[in-house]
Structures are given as C-alpha cells and as structure tokens.
Scaffold this motif. Structure first.
Motif, mmCIF file in Angstrom:
data_model
loop_
_atom_site.group_PDB
_atom_site.id
_atom_site.type_symbol
_atom_site.label_atom_id
_atom_site.label_comp_id
_atom_site.label_asym_id
_atom_site.label_seq_id
_atom_site.Cartn_x
_atom_site.Cartn_y
_atom_site.Cartn_z
ATOM 1 N N TYR A 197 0.854 -1.189 0.000
ATOM 2 C CA TYR A 197 0.000 0.000 0.000
ATOM 3 C C TYR A 197 0.887 1.235 0.000
ATOM 4 O O TYR A 197 2.025 1.228 0.438
ATOM 5 C CB TYR A 197 -0.961 0.010 1.198
ATOM 6 C CG TYR A 197 -0.310 0.250 2.544
ATOM 7 C CD1 TYR A 197 -0.045 1.545 2.992
ATOM 8 C CD2 TYR A 197 0.047 -0.804 3.375
ATOM 9 C CE1 TYR A 197 0.559 1.782 4.221
ATOM 10 C CE2 TYR A 197 0.643 -0.590 4.600
ATOM 11 C CZ TYR A 197 0.896 0.698 5.021
ATOM 12 O OH TYR A 197 1.496 0.918 6.239
ATOM 13 N N GLY A 198 0.371 2.286 -0.534
ATOM 14 C CA GLY A 198 1.073 3.560 -0.627
ATOM 15 C C GLY A 198 0.107 4.573 -1.192
ATOM 16 O O GLY A 198 -1.100 4.310 -1.310
ATOM 17 N N VAL A 199 0.582 5.734 -1.560
ATOM 18 C CA VAL A 199 -0.279 6.792 -2.062
ATOM 19 C C VAL A 199 -1.038 6.309 -3.293
ATOM 20 O O VAL A 199 -0.447 5.855 -4.271
ATOM 21 C CB VAL A 199 0.543 8.044 -2.417
ATOM 22 C CG1 VAL A 199 -0.352 9.114 -3.041
ATOM 23 C CG2 VAL A 199 1.230 8.585 -1.171
ATOM 24 N N GLY A 200 -2.360 6.375 -3.222
ATOM 25 C CA GLY A 200 -3.203 5.979 -4.332
ATOM 26 C C GLY A 200 -3.444 4.491 -4.461
ATOM 27 O O GLY A 200 -4.195 4.060 -5.332
ATOM 28 N N GLN A 201 -2.840 3.681 -3.607
ATOM 29 C CA GLN A 201 -3.007 2.227 -3.667
ATOM 30 C C GLN A 201 -4.114 1.774 -2.705
ATOM 31 O O GLN A 201 -4.257 2.323 -1.611
ATOM 32 C CB GLN A 201 -1.703 1.532 -3.295
ATOM 33 C CG GLN A 201 -0.580 1.774 -4.293
ATOM 34 C CD GLN A 201 -0.850 1.118 -5.626
ATOM 35 O OE1 GLN A 201 -1.015 -0.093 -5.723
ATOM 36 N NE2 GLN A 201 -0.903 1.929 -6.684
ATOM 37 N N THR A 202 -4.859 0.760 -3.125
ATOM 38 C CA THR A 202 -5.950 0.247 -2.301
ATOM 39 C C THR A 202 -5.749 -1.231 -2.036
ATOM 40 O O THR A 202 -5.502 -2.014 -2.955
ATOM 41 C CB THR A 202 -7.309 0.443 -3.008
ATOM 42 O OG1 THR A 202 -7.504 1.833 -3.275
ATOM 43 C CG2 THR A 202 -8.446 -0.067 -2.127
ATOM 44 N N ILE A 203 -5.847 -1.604 -0.761
ATOM 45 C CA ILE A 203 -5.813 -3.010 -0.372
ATOM 46 C C ILE A 203 -7.171 -3.361 0.241
ATOM 47 O O ILE A 203 -7.869 -2.492 0.754
ATOM 48 C CB ILE A 203 -4.681 -3.318 0.649
ATOM 49 C CG1 ILE A 203 -4.857 -2.478 1.919
ATOM 50 C CG2 ILE A 203 -3.320 -3.068 0.026
ATOM 51 C CD1 ILE A 203 -3.808 -2.766 2.999
ATOM 52 N N ALA A 204 -7.558 -4.618 0.155
ATOM 53 C CA ALA A 204 -8.799 -5.079 0.768
ATOM 54 C C ALA A 204 -8.506 -6.353 1.536
ATOM 55 O O ALA A 204 -7.700 -7.179 1.116
ATOM 56 C CB ALA A 204 -9.875 -5.329 -0.281
ATOM 57 N N LEU A 205 -9.177 -6.506 2.677
ATOM 58 C CA LEU A 205 -8.994 -7.679 3.520
ATOM 59 C C LEU A 205 -10.209 -8.582 3.387
ATOM 60 O O LEU A 205 -11.342 -8.127 3.560
ATOM 61 C CB LEU A 205 -8.817 -7.280 4.990
ATOM 62 C CG LEU A 205 -7.425 -6.811 5.437
ATOM 63 C CD1 LEU A 205 -7.028 -5.524 4.720
ATOM 64 C CD2 LEU A 205 -7.385 -6.602 6.942
ATOM 65 N N VAL A 206 -9.994 -9.847 3.067
ATOM 66 C CA VAL A 206 -11.065 -10.821 2.991
ATOM 67 C C VAL A 206 -10.670 -12.046 3.795
ATOM 68 O O VAL A 206 -9.486 -12.338 3.976
ATOM 69 C CB VAL A 206 -11.382 -11.235 1.531
ATOM 70 C CG1 VAL A 206 -11.912 -10.064 0.731
ATOM 71 C CG2 VAL A 206 -10.146 -11.825 0.857
ATOM 72 N N GLY A 207 -11.667 -12.777 4.291
ATOM 73 C CA GLY A 207 -11.404 -13.974 5.082
ATOM 74 C C GLY A 207 -12.583 -14.288 5.975
ATOM 75 O O GLY A 207 -13.622 -13.619 5.929
ATOM 76 N N SER A 208 -12.420 -15.314 6.785
ATOM 77 C CA SER A 208 -13.497 -15.739 7.678
ATOM 78 C C SER A 208 -13.660 -14.773 8.846
ATOM 79 O O SER A 208 -12.790 -13.934 9.117
ATOM 80 C CB SER A 208 -13.190 -17.144 8.227
ATOM 81 O OG SER A 208 -12.957 -18.059 7.183
ATOM 82 N N SER A 209 -14.769 -14.887 9.556
ATOM 83 C CA SER A 209 -14.968 -14.113 10.780
ATOM 84 C C SER A 209 -13.988 -14.595 11.845
ATOM 85 O O SER A 209 -13.688 -15.786 11.934
ATOM 86 C CB SER A 209 -16.400 -14.291 11.292
ATOM 87 O OG SER A 209 -17.334 -13.763 10.386
ATOM 88 N N GLY A 210 -13.503 -13.669 12.638
ATOM 89 C CA GLY A 210 -12.669 -14.031 13.770
ATOM 90 C C GLY A 210 -11.200 -14.208 13.484
ATOM 91 O O GLY A 210 -10.433 -14.552 14.386
ATOM 92 N N VAL A 211 -10.764 -13.960 12.236
ATOM 93 C CA VAL A 211 -9.342 -14.154 11.926
ATOM 94 C C VAL A 211 -8.518 -12.901 12.195
ATOM 95 O O VAL A 211 -7.286 -12.921 12.077
ATOM 96 C CB VAL A 211 -9.140 -14.598 10.459
ATOM 97 C CG1 VAL A 211 -9.805 -15.940 10.220
ATOM 98 C CG2 VAL A 211 -9.662 -13.551 9.481
ATOM 99 N N GLY A 212 -9.171 -11.799 12.547
ATOM 100 C CA GLY A 212 -8.440 -10.593 12.913
ATOM 101 C C GLY A 212 -8.377 -9.526 11.836
ATOM 102 O O GLY A 212 -7.502 -8.659 11.884
ATOM 103 N N LYS A 213 -9.316 -9.535 10.888
ATOM 104 C CA LYS A 213 -9.306 -8.518 9.836
ATOM 105 C C LYS A 213 -9.511 -7.122 10.412
ATOM 106 O O LYS A 213 -8.765 -6.195 10.096
ATOM 107 C CB LYS A 213 -10.390 -8.815 8.790
ATOM 108 C CG LYS A 213 -10.216 -10.126 8.046
ATOM 109 C CD LYS A 213 -11.152 -10.241 6.859
ATOM 110 C CE LYS A 213 -12.621 -10.070 7.223
ATOM 111 N NZ LYS A 213 -13.082 -11.113 8.179
#
Length: 336
Positions: A184-200
């Motif tokens: 990630y950096g200026v203008g970059q987008t990250i997304a977090l996916v996964g199961s519930s409870g994994v710490g997203k």
C-alpha cells in the motif's frame, strides 16, 4: 487542475478512470464510494466525506466499496458509475447474481489465522477469486504470536502458488504496518477478505491508527469460531497514503463464474491441456493425455490435478446457464 488531479490520485484515481470521461461530463465531479448500506451510499471526494443523492429506483446493491462515480456538483445527484479496474464478488448460497465485495482493489489480502481456521483448500479458493477479480493476492497469517510453529503454516500457504507472498504477523503489533507497507502507498488500495474471527478488523485498526476503530469480537481459540463483528464494507485512509477496505467475514466461499481464475491459478494444467491428443480431454483416462503424462512423470502433483478437477466441476455446476438463440450457453459476463 493539476492540484485537483494530484489530490484525486491520492484517492486512487488514475488514467484508467480519466480516460472514461466523455465530452459531456466535464462538469461532473469524481467521487469514490466509501461504504454501501441498504438505502444509502457514502462517498468521499478531494475534500473528504460528501453527500450523494441516488436517482429514483436505483439499487445500492449495484455499487461496491471502492467504486468511482460521477456526480452533479450542484445537486450531489449520482449520474453514472465508472468502469471498474478490478472487482471482487461472490455468489451466495441460494442467491441470485453476484454479491459485490470490493472494487478497484490493487492488492487483495487473504487473511487467515494460525489456528483451526487455517485451511489450504479454502485459501486456494480465495486465490482463484483474486485472479478472477484482477487483484494481486497476498496471504496474511494472523495470530502468529500464538502459534507454536509459524513455519508450517507459511510452507503450506506458499505451496499453493508459485511466488505467493505470505506474511505472518500479530495484527495488534505496530510491526504489522511495516510488514504490509510494500502493498500500500499513495493511491493504492488493499482489501482484507477472510473468515470471521481471523483478525481482519484488528488489522485494519492497526493500519489506520486511532482515528477509525472497527469493532472486534472475541474468538474461541479451541475451534477458531469468532463473532461476526464487521457487518458493512468500508473504505479507510491509511496514514501516510493508501486505502484499506474491510469486509464482513465470509463463512462459505462458493466457486462460481470463475473459469478465468481457475485457468490462471492452474496455468500449468491449462498449458498442458493444449498438448493432449483430444481437444475435449478430461485428463482422466484418455490416451495421449499430456496432463496425465505429467502426473506419471512427477512434474505435476496428482493432488493438485484432483483439486483442479473438483473446482472445475463446482464452478460448472454453480455457474448459471441460460437459453440463447443458439441453444444453452454458459453466461460469460463482462467481469467489470
């Protein structure tokens, strides 16, 4: 104008979106979707959060967090959504159509924890979905501080794909920020996916700092069952540049509408298939099968072929088929 575009670029704007603007849209303003709710959409522009009015009969289900839209600056009325650079979507059990999860994501962080939640088969499904989405995948192993042997989890994850980045971290530690900085950096987008409870959500809190806090829930470590705490997708600014999208936990990830993702993830099988004697080879029993020959020679693992076969069948069975003028055909929708 230069300053405006420079600020827009900090939000993730690029030539990909600018090239879509038509001659009659010069008076409209770009805004990015920050969250999607049942009856409203929250957006941001170069000045921060701003109002958005939806046209009559429009559906918020047609929009994803991370989308770029054009609005009338005088009325705040939504005019159009721009074409997506990437989109992560999934088909729900018994649902009709695809459920949008996140759009215009550069890197998809597939989050799992170093406990009973860790499941290589499920991770592989996420990798296929990431390829279909058009985003670069990174596996993030959370709760690394609680694992007896982190190396075992890392090895199992790395074996799923050549050169797959696998990061082990403690989501509450400040070290998590530096470990994920390359994506990630200026203008970059990250997304977090996964199961519930994994710490997203915990990881999102660490990345964005004290300004925005996502709710987090407890987890029963003996079976890794966490409480579903994030109920809406949302876009958050990361100090120093970049954006992160948090998503609700996905209980079951169904493989559907991902033929391209499967072909890319299992590229060695896709390439070998072109060498088979028969064009419609199933790679099971036909003579002259290059795929089976690779298994016999040891250059292709038999269990990888079985996983490919299982996913192809599931994708075929779950991808809708419609009747067309030339008979039945599989729906191959435009991805973005």
């Amino acid at each position: 104008m230069t300053t405006l575009h420079s600020t827009l670029e900090q939000l993730g704007w690029s030539e990909f979106f600018a090239d879509q603007l038509g001659p009659g849209e010069a008076g409209l303003v770009p805004r990015r979707v920050a969250s999607v709710h049942r009856a409203r959409i929250e957006v941001i522009d170069v000045n921060g959060p701003v109002g958005l009015q939806l046209p009559a009969h429009s559906s918020t289900a047609d929009f994803a967090v991370g989308d770029w839209i054009l609005a009338d600056p005088l009325t705040d009325m939504l005019v159009t959504r721009l074409e997506r650079k990437s989109v992560f979507q999934r088909r729900t059990e018994g649902g009709h159509g695809q459920q949008l999860v996140a759009a215009n994501v550069d890197t998809l962080l597939i989050v799992t924890s170093c406990n009973a939640d860790f499941d290589p088969a499920r991770l592989e499904r996420y990798l296929i979905m990431a390829k279909q989405a058009g985003s670069n995948p990174v596996v993030v192993l959370t709760k690394a501080d609680m694992a007896a042997d982190i190396g075992e989890f890392q090895s199992l994850a790395k074996a799923l794909q050549h050169d797959l980045p696998v990061i082990a971290l403690n989501g509450r530690s400040a070290d998590a920020v530096s470990l994920l900085k390359p994506w990630y950096g200026v203008g970059q987008t990250i997304a977090l996916v996964g199961s519930s409870g994994v710490g997203k959500s915990t990881l999102v809190n660490t990345l964005v700092g004290s300004d925005t806090k996502q709710k987090t829930g407890t987890i029963r470590e003996y079976d890794a069952q966490g409480r579903h705490t994030t109920t809406a997708r949302s876009l958050h600014a990361i100090p120093g540049g970049g954006w992160v999208i948090d998503t609700p936990g996905i209980r079951t990830l169904l493989v559907s509408d991902v033929t391209d993702g499967i072909d890319i993830h299992f590229s060695e099988i896709t390439e070998l298939a072109t060498l088979c004697r028969f064009r419609d080879c199933t790679h099971a029993h036909e003579p002259g099968c290059a795929v089976q020959a690779a298994v016999k020679s040891g250059t292709l693992a038999a269990d990888r072929l079985e996983r490919w076969r299982s996913l192809v069948v599931e994708n075929r069975d779950r991808t809708p088929i419609i009747s067309g003028p030339r008979g039945n055909k599989i729906v191959r929708k435009k991805k973005y």
